[in-house]
Scaffold this motif. Structure first.
Motif, PDB file in Angstrom:
ATOM      1  N   GLU A 177      13.218   5.689  14.267  1.00 43.11           N
ATOM      2  CA  GLU A 177      12.542   5.781  14.882  1.00 43.11           C
ATOM      3  C   GLU A 177      12.271   3.656  14.984  1.00 43.11           C
ATOM      4  O   GLU A 177      11.870   2.993  15.924  1.00 43.11           O
ATOM      5  N   LEU A 178      13.117   3.309  14.013  1.00 40.29           N
ATOM      6  CA  LEU A 178      13.130   2.036  13.949  1.00 40.29           C
ATOM      7  C   LEU A 178      13.966   1.807  15.870  1.00 40.29           C
ATOM      8  O   LEU A 178      13.661   0.217  16.609  1.00 40.29           O
ATOM      9  N   ALA A 179      15.045   2.316  15.783  1.00 40.59           N
ATOM     10  CA  ALA A 179      15.760   1.730  17.383  1.00 40.59           C
ATOM     11  C   ALA A 179      15.034   1.861  18.851  1.00 40.59           C
ATOM     12  O   ALA A 179      14.316   0.733  19.305  1.00 40.59           O
ATOM     13  N   ILE A 180      13.443   2.991  18.679  1.00 42.15           N
ATOM     14  CA  ILE A 180      12.351   3.126  19.203  1.00 42.15           C
ATOM     15  C   ILE A 180      11.631   1.801  19.309  1.00 42.15           C
ATOM     16  O   ILE A 180      11.258   1.480  20.023  1.00 42.15           O
ATOM     17  N   GLU A 181      10.972   1.498  17.953  1.00 50.12           N
ATOM     18  CA  GLU A 181      10.424   0.237  17.514  1.00 50.12           C
ATOM     19  C   GLU A 181      10.513  -0.781  18.016  1.00 50.12           C
ATOM     20  O   GLU A 181      10.106  -1.760  19.227  1.00 50.12           O
ATOM     21  N   GLU A 182      12.486  -1.608  17.907  1.00 43.10           N
ATOM     22  CA  GLU A 182      12.682  -2.561  18.434  1.00 43.10           C
ATOM     23  C   GLU A 182      12.730  -2.725  19.586  1.00 43.10           C
ATOM     24  O   GLU A 182      12.784  -3.044  20.503  1.00 43.10           O
ATOM     25  N   PHE A 183      13.071  -1.489  20.559  1.00 38.23           N
ATOM     26  CA  PHE A 183      13.004  -1.580  22.139  1.00 38.23           C
ATOM     27  C   PHE A 183      11.629  -1.732  22.727  1.00 38.23           C
ATOM     28  O   PHE A 183      11.328  -2.301  23.861  1.00 38.23           O
ATOM     29  N   ARG A 184      10.539  -1.107  21.976  1.00 38.16           N
ATOM     30  CA  ARG A 184       9.373  -0.828  22.548  1.00 38.16           C
ATOM     31  C   ARG A 184       8.652  -2.504  22.314  1.00 38.16           C
ATOM     32  O   ARG A 184       7.858  -2.957  22.969  1.00 38.16           O
ATOM     33  N   THR A 185       9.278  -3.405  21.145  1.00 40.74           N
ATOM     34  CA  THR A 185       8.925  -4.862  20.593  1.00 40.74           C
ATOM     35  C   THR A 185       9.710  -5.901  21.470  1.00 40.74           C
ATOM     36  O   THR A 185       9.822  -7.280  21.550  1.00 40.74           O
ATOM     37  N   GLY A 186      10.960  -5.608  22.457  1.00 40.67           N
ATOM     38  CA  GLY A 186      11.449  -6.041  23.081  1.00 40.67           C
ATOM     39  C   GLY A 186      12.716  -6.569  22.684  1.00 40.67           C
ATOM     40  O   GLY A 186      13.927  -7.743  22.704  1.00 40.67           O
ATOM     41  N   LYS A 187      13.635  -5.981  21.253  1.00 42.40           N
ATOM     42  CA  LYS A 187      13.925  -6.757  20.104  1.00 42.40           C
ATOM     43  C   LYS A 187      15.949  -6.187  20.737  1.00 42.40           C
ATOM     44  O   LYS A 187      16.641  -6.771  20.997  1.00 42.40           O
ATOM     45  N   ILE A 188      15.465  -5.175  21.676  1.00 43.30           N
ATOM     46  CA  ILE A 188      16.789  -4.376  21.927  1.00 43.30           C
ATOM     47  C   ILE A 188      16.553  -3.863  23.629  1.00 43.30           C
ATOM     48  O   ILE A 188      15.715  -3.532  23.216  1.00 43.30           O
ATOM     49  N   GLY A 189      17.665  -3.399  24.198  1.00 40.64           N
ATOM     50  CA  GLY A 189      17.665  -2.751  25.302  1.00 40.64           C
ATOM     51  C   GLY A 189      18.062  -2.179  25.172  1.00 40.64           C
ATOM     52  O   GLY A 189      19.525  -1.467  24.534  1.00 40.64           O
ATOM     53  N   LEU A 190      17.998  -0.787  25.961  1.00 43.62           N
ATOM     54  CA  LEU A 190      18.116   0.768  26.384  1.00 43.62           C
ATOM     55  C   LEU A 190      17.988   1.391  27.285  1.00 43.62           C
ATOM     56  O   LEU A 190      17.158   1.162  28.311  1.00 43.62           O
ATOM     57  N   PHE A 191      18.709   2.360  27.870  1.00 45.59           N
ATOM     58  CA  PHE A 191      18.685   2.918  28.462  1.00 45.59           C
ATOM     59  C   PHE A 191      18.088   4.077  29.095  1.00 45.59           C
ATOM     60  O   PHE A 191      18.446   5.052  27.766  1.00 45.59           O
ATOM     61  N   PRO A 192      17.300   4.373  30.039  1.00 49.28           N
ATOM     62  CA  PRO A 192      16.688   6.381  29.645  1.00 49.28           C
ATOM     63  C   PRO A 192      17.743   7.213  29.080  1.00 49.28           C
ATOM     64  O   PRO A 192      17.405   7.762  28.389  1.00 49.28           O
ATOM     65  N   PRO A 193      18.639   7.208  28.615  1.00 50.09           N
ATOM     66  CA  PRO A 193      19.807   8.426  28.431  1.00 50.09           C
ATOM     67  C   PRO A 193      19.057   8.161  27.368  1.00 50.09           C
ATOM     68  O   PRO A 193      19.302   9.124  26.339  1.00 50.09           O
ATOM     69  N   GLN A 194      19.671   6.487  26.091  1.00 54.92           N
ATOM     70  CA  GLN A 194      19.846   6.369  25.110  1.00 54.92           C
ATOM     71  C   GLN A 194      17.891   6.599  24.651  1.00 54.92           C
ATOM     72  O   GLN A 194      18.563   7.717  23.913  1.00 54.92           O
ATOM     73  N   TYR A 195      17.738   6.322  25.173  1.00 51.24           N
ATOM     74  CA  TYR A 195      16.188   6.560  25.334  1.00 51.24           C
ATOM     75  C   TYR A 195      15.868   8.188  24.740  1.00 51.24           C
ATOM     76  O   TYR A 195      14.799   8.521  24.160  1.00 51.24           O
ATOM     77  N   TYR A 196      16.226   8.419  25.384  1.00 50.12           N
ATOM     78  CA  TYR A 196      15.677  10.192  26.087  1.00 50.12           C
ATOM     79  C   TYR A 196      16.034  10.607  24.662  1.00 50.12           C
ATOM     80  O   TYR A 196      16.265  11.794  23.748  1.00 50.12           O
ATOM     81  N   ILE A 197      17.648  10.697  24.656  1.00 51.29           N
ATOM     82  CA  ILE A 197      18.218  10.909  23.098  1.00 51.29           C
ATOM     83  C   ILE A 197      17.907  10.632  21.752  1.00 51.29           C
ATOM     84  O   ILE A 197      17.674  11.562  20.767  1.00 51.29           O
ATOM     85  N   LEU A 198      17.543   9.867  21.754  1.00 56.27           N
ATOM     86  CA  LEU A 198      16.791   9.172  20.652  1.00 56.27           C
ATOM     87  C   LEU A 198      15.890   9.829  19.838  1.00 56.27           C
ATOM     88  O   LEU A 198      15.604   9.903  19.147  1.00 56.27           O
ATOM     89  N   GLU A 199      14.762   9.531  21.493  1.00 52.21           N
ATOM     90  CA  GLU A 199      13.512  10.435  21.398  1.00 52.21           C
ATOM     91  C   GLU A 199      13.701  12.044  20.981  1.00 52.21           C
ATOM     92  O   GLU A 199      12.964  11.898  20.403  1.00 52.21           O
ATOM     93  N   THR A 200      14.669  12.331  20.996  1.00 59.48           N
ATOM     94  CA  THR A 200      14.716  14.101  20.914  1.00 59.48           C
ATOM     95  C   THR A 200      15.097  14.046  19.412  1.00 59.48           C
ATOM     96  O   THR A 200      14.401  14.874  18.874  1.00 59.48           O
ATOM     97  N   LEU A 201      16.020  13.144  19.031  1.00 56.37           N
ATOM     98  CA  LEU A 201      16.338  13.400  17.565  1.00 56.37           C
ATOM     99  C   LEU A 201      15.805  12.514  16.512  1.00 56.37           C
ATOM    100  O   LEU A 201      15.733  13.010  15.044  1.00 56.37           O
ATOM    101  N   ARG A 202      14.920  12.254  17.169  1.00 56.91           N
ATOM    102  CA  ARG A 202      13.852  11.175  16.156  1.00 56.91           C
ATOM    103  C   ARG A 202      12.415  12.096  15.972  1.00 56.91           C
ATOM    104  O   ARG A 202      12.198  11.924  14.537  1.00 56.91           O
ATOM    105  N   SER A 203      12.536  13.536  16.427  1.00 51.56           N
ATOM    106  CA  SER A 203      11.843  14.782  15.782  1.00 51.56           C
ATOM    107  C   SER A 203      12.544  15.432  15.371  1.00 51.56           C
ATOM    108  O   SER A 203      11.777  16.322  13.879  1.00 51.56           O
ATOM    109  N   ILE A 204      13.784  15.032  14.570  1.00 51.23           N
ATOM    110  CA  ILE A 204      14.144  15.960  13.725  1.00 51.23           C
ATOM    111  C   ILE A 204      14.485  15.396  12.643  1.00 51.23           C
ATOM    112  O   ILE A 204      14.954  15.950  12.108  1.00 51.23           O
ATOM    113  N   LEU A 205      15.185  14.624  13.690  1.00 50.91           N
ATOM    114  CA  LEU A 205      15.784  13.508  11.835  1.00 50.91           C
ATOM    115  C   LEU A 205      14.935  12.938  10.782  1.00 50.91           C
ATOM    116  O   LEU A 205      15.127  11.545  11.287  1.00 50.91           O
ATOM    117  N   THR A 206      13.883  12.997  10.729  1.00 49.38           N
ATOM    118  CA  THR A 206      12.978  12.998   9.726  1.00 49.38           C
ATOM    119  C   THR A 206      13.349  12.352   8.327  1.00 49.38           C
ATOM    120  O   THR A 206      14.195  13.007   7.897  1.00 49.38           O
TER     121      THR A 206
END
Length: 297
Positions: A177-206
């Motif tokens: 959740e925090l990693a995706i938020e940091e990406f959306r606010t420009g604090k970190i850079g991600l590529f599509p595979p990393q974003y895809y996997i983080l989004e997938t796990l975000r709904s499970i690792l609550t």
């Protein structure tokens, strides 16, 4: 230049990457050196190219690279007491510098790479238009000290450290959740595979504490078609040509059922991505498209 004169796409290099989850449902991310040839300055999961001279499998590659880049070791030992005498920092520097192979380090300290801890979690192939191409198999593993069948796990709950800036300048655990938020606010850079996997796990690792049911869900996803899914991104213009998207297998634009979405709508800023939005509307456990071909090592 005509199609017949177009340069032949480079063959993708086999590589592996490890999505390491700690007991707080945080995932290990390392920031690449801004001067690196690949993924410069971006946050990625630790990983690297398969080395035929010392790696016996892609799982081995993922474990070795995680040790080199973040100082975290996934290994098993019959004699845990001897681990107190192991200088992991010195060994890490020797392995990275080529003075000692990873296999030699493990053998000398009665350790074995914990291959069984790794769960397949999709494979990604760089598009043919890219000059540097990779076929990267991603794995998920959980950091938990455990003892079973007389074996001691060295999957320690310790802080990761960068490799002195050679390839990695920062290493830390972040909740999806925090990693995706940091990406959306420009604090970190991600590529599509990393974003895809983080989004997938975000709904499970609550939540902030890993549970058995969450770990079981990740294991089930790995053992389902999702774990074997091979993604070959293709770039399309979508939404009446307004947006650019990487369209993946199973999407209606790639021959999937009408209305099926499996794509990443993106905004790019140079070689980096300023925005990404995953559009996926199928059941991950039962409807993932799977590529049959398995590359030889």
């Amino acid at each position: 230049m005509t199609d017949s004169e177009s340069p032949k796409p480079t063959e993708p290099r086999l590589s592996a990457s490890l999505v390491l989850v700690n007991s707080h449902n945080e995932i290990l991310l390392v920031q690449r050196n801004p001067q690196a040839r690949s993924f410069a300055g971006q946050h990625v999961f630790p990983g690297g190219n398969f080395d035929a001279k010392q790696d016996t499998s892609l799982e081995w590659t993922a474990i070795r690279e995680t040790f080199e880049e973040a100082g975290l070791l996934l290994a098993l030992s019959d004699t845990p007491s001897t681990l107190l005498d192991v200088n992991f920092t010195q060994a890490r520097e020797a392995v990275y510098g080529g003075q000692m192979t990873f296999s030699t380090f493990l053998t000398n300290n009665n350790l074995r790479a914990d291959i069984g801890a790794l769960l397949p979690f999709t494979t990604w192939v760089t598009p043919p238009s890219s000059a540097r191409r990779f076929r990267t198999e991603f794995f998920v593993a959980f950091l938990r000290d455990s003892t079973s069948d007389g074996l001691y796990s060295v999957r320690k709950e310790c802080l990761p450290t960068p490799d002195g800036g050679q390839e990695v300048i920062r290493a830390r655990f972040l909740h999806p959740e925090l990693a995706i938020e940091e990406f959306r606010t420009g604090k970190i850079g991600l590529f599509p595979p990393q974003y895809y996997i983080l989004e997938t796990l975000r709904s499970i690792l609550t939540g902030s504490s890993s549970t058995e049911s969450q770990r079981n869900a990740v294991q089930m996803l790995s053992r389902a078609a999702f774990g074997r899914m091979v993604i070959n991104p293709k770039l399309f213009r979508v939404n009446d040509g307004v947006d650019e998207a990487f369209v993946y297998e199973g999407d209606e634009l790639r021959g999937g059922p009408k209305g099926r979405l499996h794509r990443m709508v993106v905004e790019q800023r140079g070689a980096s991505f300023s925005q990404m939005n995953l559009r996926r509307n199928f059941d991950l456990f039962t409807q993932c498209p799977v590529e049959v071909h398995i590359p030889k090592l």
